[in-house]
Design a protein around this motif. Structure first.
Motif, PDB file in Angstrom:
ATOM      1  N   GLN A 112      -1.525   8.613   4.566  1.00  0.00           N
ATOM      2  CA  GLN A 112      -2.275   8.992   5.765  1.00  0.00           C
ATOM      3  C   GLN A 112      -3.435   9.913   5.404  1.00  0.00           C
ATOM      4  O   GLN A 112      -4.551   9.736   5.860  1.00  0.00           O
ATOM      5  N   VAL A 130      -5.152  13.649  12.244  1.00  0.00           N
ATOM      6  CA  VAL A 130      -4.285  12.706  11.527  1.00  0.00           C
ATOM      7  C   VAL A 130      -2.908  13.298  11.223  1.00  0.00           C
ATOM      8  O   VAL A 130      -1.886  12.718  11.583  1.00  0.00           O
TER       9      VAL A 130
ATOM     10  N   LEU B 100      -2.933   2.714   8.344  1.00  0.00           N
ATOM     11  CA  LEU B 100      -3.509   2.961   9.667  1.00  0.00           C
ATOM     12  C   LEU B 100      -2.851   4.201  10.245  1.00  0.00           C
ATOM     13  O   LEU B 100      -1.728   4.550   9.868  1.00  0.00           O
ATOM     14  N   PHE B 101      -3.546   4.881  11.163  1.00  0.00           N
ATOM     15  CA  PHE B 101      -2.960   6.064  11.789  1.00  0.00           C
ATOM     16  C   PHE B 101      -2.046   5.595  12.917  1.00  0.00           C
ATOM     17  O   PHE B 101      -2.519   5.046  13.913  1.00  0.00           O
ATOM     18  N   ASN B 109      -8.304   4.201  15.917  1.00  0.00           N
ATOM     19  CA  ASN B 109      -8.357   4.204  14.459  1.00  0.00           C
ATOM     20  C   ASN B 109      -9.779   3.942  13.972  1.00  0.00           C
ATOM     21  O   ASN B 109     -10.231   4.541  13.010  1.00  0.00           O
ATOM     22  N   CYS B 110     -10.445   3.015  14.666  1.00  0.00           N
ATOM     23  CA  CYS B 110     -11.764   2.580  14.210  1.00  0.00           C
ATOM     24  C   CYS B 110     -12.887   3.568  14.550  1.00  0.00           C
ATOM     25  O   CYS B 110     -13.880   3.635  13.836  1.00  0.00           O
ATOM     26  N   TYR B 145      -0.978  -0.321  19.399  1.00  0.00           N
ATOM     27  CA  TYR B 145      -0.723   0.597  18.288  1.00  0.00           C
ATOM     28  C   TYR B 145      -0.400  -0.223  17.037  1.00  0.00           C
ATOM     29  O   TYR B 145       0.126  -1.338  17.143  1.00  0.00           O
ATOM     30  N   GLN B 154      -2.598  -5.783  10.795  1.00  0.00           N
ATOM     31  CA  GLN B 154      -2.858  -4.370  10.451  1.00  0.00           C
ATOM     32  C   GLN B 154      -3.891  -4.261   9.339  1.00  0.00           C
ATOM     33  O   GLN B 154      -4.776  -3.410   9.380  1.00  0.00           O
ATOM     34  N   ARG B 161     -11.706  -0.874  10.263  1.00  0.00           N
ATOM     35  CA  ARG B 161     -11.848   0.582  10.333  1.00  0.00           C
ATOM     36  C   ARG B 161     -12.798   1.080   9.246  1.00  0.00           C
ATOM     37  O   ARG B 161     -13.666   1.932   9.501  1.00  0.00           O
TER      38      ARG B 161
END
Ligand SMILES: Nc1ncnc2c1ncn2[C@@H]1O[C@H](COP(=O)(O)OP(=O)(O)OP(=O)(O)O)[C@@H](O)[C@H]1O
Ligand SMILES: [Mg+2]
Lengths: 213, 255
Positions: A112, A130, B100-101, B109-110, B145, B154, B161
């Motif tokens: 992350q 984040v 990805l978050f 995310n993007c 999500y 994903q 992203r």
């Protein structure tokens, strides 16, 4: 026991809640910085906060309150009981919450942070956008568990003469000589606050366990 | 198509000069020399532990290196945090595990990085994100999500992203290795279309079909060194080194 006595207990309960809230909010803010320092790249910050956490986790809360109230008075800094207790609980909670959240921060997968770095996010955005949201989610059950401990721990504020719920109980009990009834009610009041919180914590824990299938 | 690729210019975008890297006392990269020109597509392969990830992670300074120099668009990636920031804005990265978050929707995310680091206004960031999500054919999932998407979806989001930062180059670290076989193609197709549009790309992958189709050069690494470097035709038909031959034998027998 009459209405007057019961209202006195409720006033004690109010202080208990206020004290726990102050400890939790003050300790939460300070604890956030402790957790961030503890997980930073700065070796000095890491060492200092590690020591800070050890001291507060390794000594009884009672002693910490004593030191803040009487100890500071000895060196000439006479604090109001209310202020002393608020400081004591804030310090205490900041160490525990700092440690709980450090664990949460470290449990966020390394990928992350790497993705955030690769997107050129700066430290503050990586942390705020984040890492922390994920860390708090991971830490939420433990955080609620600590809040319950903190609420019960407020009874120790009585030693510096602070009339919270437990002390209100002993005052009333000494007046009307019905300790069983009085402390029964005091116990029920603590329980009425702590039990729903515990249930909520357990519920979240189950939910996260399912979510992470 | 290798040398005929019209988008490839002579100007080097990424340059490694005698780069060496240690993890503690373990030497992970030895005397890496490499020039990647603007628009060029490089495929990097080699056995596990040969330093492929380490090499591309040095480019955007996810890993520091200790010797030599690494230049991106003429700027030396190293001590200066401003240069590191600038390089990360210009070079996108896609990871094996997507990264990805999970607490943000696909769209969030993007738009995060463009809003935070390019100070793009939200509306413009959303517009760009929607355009790029459409391009990786996943616009209809914009409000979901990550956990609600398949691995292939994903990974396409992760590509979108990175593209939202409008990078000049993209690094891919085994982007299809974590995917179920039936999802590999959708991700490779996305990468192929990116390549066709002229993106500078360095891809760590063992997808040899992809390498044949888009790579200008294939680079083979072993034990932290670049051992062989050739256009895909030559690399596959006539590998020079024993280590490469052996590796290709293993890879091809696996497929
Ligand atoms: N953080 C680290 N600390 C210590 N050693 C590391 C670290 N990261 C990688 N290494 C070592 O460096 C070497 C190169 O690792 P790297 O991840 O670059 O290999 P790779 O070619 O990407 O392999 P794979 O195909 O398994 O992904 C390996 O021997 C690995 O064990
Ligand atoms: Mg790797």
């Amino acid at each position: 026991m009459g209405l007057k006595e019961f209202l006195f207990l409720l006033r004690g309960l109010q202080w208990t809640v206020a004290l726990a809230a102050i400890g939790f909010i003050g300790g939460g803010i300070a604890g956030l910085f402790v957790a961030l320092a503890r997980t930073s790249a700065n070796k000095l910050l890491v060492a200092v906060t590690r020591g800070y956490i050890s001291v507060f986790q390794g000594t009884p809360l009672l002693m910490q309150l004593f030191v803040v109230y009487y100890g500071l008075a000895l060196v000439g800094l006479k604090l109001d009981a209310w202020v002393a207790v608020a400081i004591g609980f804030t310090l205490h909670a900041s160490a525990y919450l700092g440690e709980i959240w450090r664990g949460g921060i470290e449990a966020v997968p390394r990928g992350q942070t790497e993705a955030a770095l690769a997107l050129s996010l700066r430290y503050w955005s990586r942390t705020k956008d984040v890492v922390l949201p994920q860390a708090f989610k991971i830490s939420l059950p433990a955080t609620i568990g600590f809040l319950v401990q903190l609420i019960k721990g407020t009874s120790l504020a009585a030693i510096v003469g602070f009339t919270e719920l437990a002390r209100a109980g002993s005052i009333i009990s000494n007046q009307i000589f019905e300790p069983l009834v009085v402390f029964g009610i005091v116990g029920i009041l603590y329980f009425a606050i702590c039990w729903p919180l515990s249930l909520f914590g357990a519920h979240l824990e189950r939910q996260f366990a399912q979510g992470s299938r | 198509m290798n040398n005929a690729n019209p988008s490839t210019s002579a100007e080097p975008m990424i340059v490694f000069r005698h780069v060496e890297k240690w993890y503690g006392s373990f030497k992970a990269l030895t005397d890496i020399n490499l020039e990647v020109r603007t628009g060029e597509k490089i495929v990097l392969c080699g056995p596990s532990g040969s330093g492929k990830s380490t090499l591309i992670r040095c480019i955007n300074h996810l890993e520091p290196y200790q010797k030599g120099e690494l230049l991106v668009e003429g700027l030396k990636v190293g001590e200066d945090p401003k240069i590191i920031d600038a390089v990360r804005r210009e070079v996108g990265m896609v990871f094996q595990q997507f990264n990805l978050f999970p607490h943000m929707t696909v769209l969030e995310n993007c738009i995060l990085a463009p809003m935070r680091t390019r100070k793009t206004p939200r509306e413009a960031a959303v517009a760009t994100a929607r355009r790029l999500l459409d391009r990786v054919k996943i616009l209809d999932q914009a409000d979901k999500y990550p956990a609600q998407l398949s691995g292939g979806q994903q990974q396409r989001v992760a590509i979108a992203r990175a593209l939202c930062m409008e990078p000049k180059a993209m690094l891919f670290d085994e982007p299809t290795s974590a995917l179920d076989p039936e999802m590999v193609k959708e991700v490779l197709d996305t990468m192929i279309s990116l390549a066709e549009e002229g993106m500078t790309m360095i891809c760590v992958t063992h997808e040899m079909g992809f390498a044949r189709q888009v790579a200008d050069r294939v680079i083979f690494m072993a034990k932290g060194e670049i051992i062989e470097e050739a256009p895909p035709e030559q690399f596959f038909r006539n590998p020079q080194h024993k280590r490469t031959q052996q590796f290709l034998g293993e890879i091809l027998s696996r497929h």
